[in-house]
Design a protein around this motif. Structure first.
Motif, PDB file in Angstrom:
ATOM      1  N   VAL A 314      54.858 133.042  73.915  1.00  0.00           N
ATOM      2  CA  VAL A 314      54.964 131.739  74.286  1.00  0.00           C
ATOM      3  C   VAL A 314      56.467 131.487  74.423  1.00  0.00           C
ATOM      4  O   VAL A 314      57.358 131.707  73.245  1.00  0.00           O
ATOM      5  N   ILE A 315      56.837 130.925  75.386  1.00  0.00           N
ATOM      6  CA  ILE A 315      58.152 130.665  75.855  1.00  0.00           C
ATOM      7  C   ILE A 315      58.482 129.062  76.101  1.00  0.00           C
ATOM      8  O   ILE A 315      59.611 128.973  76.470  1.00  0.00           O
ATOM      9  N   GLY A 316      57.626 128.251  76.043  1.00  0.00           N
ATOM     10  CA  GLY A 316      57.775 126.901  76.313  1.00  0.00           C
ATOM     11  C   GLY A 316      56.398 125.911  76.383  1.00  0.00           C
ATOM     12  O   GLY A 316      55.363 126.441  76.017  1.00  0.00           O
ATOM     13  N   HIS A 317      56.514 124.850  77.035  1.00  0.00           N
ATOM     14  CA  HIS A 317      55.230 124.043  77.273  1.00  0.00           C
ATOM     15  C   HIS A 317      55.547 123.226  78.526  1.00  0.00           C
ATOM     16  O   HIS A 317      56.612 122.904  79.093  1.00  0.00           O
ATOM     17  N   ILE A 318      54.383 122.712  79.012  1.00  0.00           N
ATOM     18  CA  ILE A 318      54.093 121.734  80.222  1.00  0.00           C
ATOM     19  C   ILE A 318      54.337 120.456  79.730  1.00  0.00           C
ATOM     20  O   ILE A 318      54.050 119.974  78.608  1.00  0.00           O
ATOM     21  N   THR A 319      55.024 119.601  80.622  1.00  0.00           N
ATOM     22  CA  THR A 319      55.329 118.189  80.187  1.00  0.00           C
ATOM     23  C   THR A 319      54.838 117.367  81.408  1.00  0.00           C
ATOM     24  O   THR A 319      54.204 117.806  82.533  1.00  0.00           O
TER      25      THR A 319
END
Length: 346
Positions: A314-319
Motif C-alpha cells: 500500500v503506497i497511498g490513498h485516493i482523495t
C-alpha cells in the motif's frame, strides 16, 4: 544477430506462406475458446457468456528496442508478455494472440525463428494460443505488432475509472528496476562502440537487466486478489511510469491522490545503480516505466486483506479531485505529481 550469413536462409526462398508455416508448425491449442487457429483466412474464437478483452501493442526497432543489446528471443518474449499484462490489468485472462511482423532484408529465416521462439515460450508459460497474424517487408527495420484477446467473467473486469475517495493505492513488486536496466544496457553499448569481443559488465546488476529484457506479467497477483475475495476498484499496469499511470486513474475516476515517498517499493540493485549514475532514485521509480507491475486501488475496508498478499504494498490513498495528485515526501512536504514517463509520440 548471427554474422555467419552463409548458414542462414533467405526469407524470400520460403515466401510469406512458407515462412508462416515454418514459424507456426505444430502450435498447440490450450484454450477451449480457440476453435480454429493458424491456417485459414481468419481464426475462429468462441466465447459464450463472457466479456472479451482486446489489446494491441506496436513495437518499432530504434524506438522501442535496440537489437545491439536485445536478443531476439528476449524481444519476442517481452513483446508477448507486455500484451498479456494489459489483459491482466483489466482483471482478465489472456487467451489468444496474433503476431504481425514487418521484416527488413537484413533478417534471415533463422532470425525470425529466434524471435518466434520467445513468443512461443511466453505463450507456453502463460497458457495462450497463437492464432494468426501477418508478415510483410519493412524498410525501417523490424516492426512487431501483437494483438492479444482475453476474457473476464461477466462483471469482473476492472477499469481505470472506478477509484473512489479514501480507496487505498497498491502496487505489486518493485519500481524503477527496468529503467535502470535500460540505463545500464545503454551505458555498456556506448562503452563497447568500436570494440571487438567486448564483454559488458553486469555483475551485481543481473536483476536490472532481466527486468528490462525479460519482464513478467503479474498473473500471480490477479489470482491472489481473487483468492482473497478482493476486486480492485481501478487498475492499470505500470508500463509508462507510476506517476503517469496514477494520473490516468485519477483523471478517469475524477479523483486526486496522495502517494508516500517512503512507501514506494524499490529494489536494492535499483538504488545502487541510481547512485552510480547520479540519478534521483524516487524520480526513476516514479517515471521510469516498463516495470509491468500492477497498480490498483481497493476500498479502505480491504486494507488487512490486501496487506497480507505477498508482493503487494500500500503506497497511498485516493482523495477528492480538488486536492490534486501529489507525492508526500519523507519530510512531509507535498510535491505535485507530473506525468514524466514514456511518451510514444515524442
Amino acid at each position: 544477430m548471427d554474422n555467419n550469413e552463409n548458414k542462414l536462409t533467405e526469407i524470400s526462398s520460403l515466401g510469406e506462406f512458407g515462412l508462416i508455416d515454418r514459424l507456426t508448425k505444430d502450435l498447440p491449442k490450450v484454450n477451449e475458446s480457440t476453435v480454429k487457429a493458424v491456417g485459414d483466412d481468419a481464426a475462429l474464437l468462441r466465447y459464450p457468456s463472457t466479456d472479451v478483452l482486446v489489446t494491441t501493442d506496436l513495437l518499432l526497432e530504434g524506438v522501442h528496442f535496440d537489437l545491439t543489446y536485445v536478443p531476439l528471443k528476449h524481444l519476442g518474449y517481452k513483446a508477448a508478455v507486455v500484451n498479456f499484462s494489459d489483459i491482466y490489468a483489466m482483471n482478465g485472462t489472456p487467451r489468444q494472440i496474433t503476431v504481425s511482423l514487418g521484416i527488413s532484408c537484413r533478417f534471415a529465416v533463422e532470425h525470425i525463428e529466434e524471435l518466434y521462439s520467445g513468443i512461443r515460450l511466453a505463450c507456453e508459460i502463460y497458457g495462450v494460443d497463437l492464432v494468426g497474424g501477418d508478415t510483410t517487408s519493412s524498410r525501417q527495420g523490424l516492426v512487431i505488432s501483437i494483438t492479444c484477446i482475453g476474457d473476464a467473467a461477466e462483471g469482473t473486469a476492472v477499469y481505470r475509472d472506478g477509484a473512489h475517495d479514501t480507496d487505498l493505492i497498491c502496487v505489486s513488486g518493485d519500481l524503477g528496476a527496468a529503467y535502470m536496466g535500460l540505463q545500464l544496457l545503454e551505458r555498456e553499448k556506448v562503452a563497447s562502440a568500436g570494440m571487438k569481443d567486448f564483454q559488458p559488465d553486469f555483475q551485481g546488476k543481473e536483476y536490472l537487466v532481466e527486468r528490462q529484457l525479460k519482464p513478467e506479467a503479474r498473473r500471480d497477483i490477479i489470482k491472489a486478489l481473487a483468492d482473497a475475495g478482493i476486486k480492485p476498484t481501478a487498475m492499470m499496469d505500470v508500463s509508462d511510469g507510476l506517476s503517469s499511470e496514477l494520473m490516468h486513474i485519477c483523471k478517469a475516476s475524477k479523483t486526486g491522490c496522495r502517494v508516500y515517498e517512503d512507501r514506494i517499493p524499490i529494489d536494492y540493485q535499483t538504488a545502487v545503480m541510481a547512485e552510480e549514475l547520479g540519478m534521483n532514485l524516487v524520480t526513476a521509480a516514479l517515471n521510469g516505466g516498463e516495470d509491468y507491475e500492477l497498480l490498483f486501488t481497493v476500498p479502505l475496508t480491504a486494507h488487512d486483506a490486501v496487506s497480507k498478499i505477498p508482493g503487494v504494498k500500500v503506497i497511498g490513498h485516493i482523495t477528492k479531485e480538488d486536492l490534486g495528485c501529489a507525492l508526500v515526501t519523507r519530510d512531509g512536504n507535498e510535491l505535485p505529481l507530473k506525468a514524466q514517463g514514456w511518451n510514444p509520440l515524442q
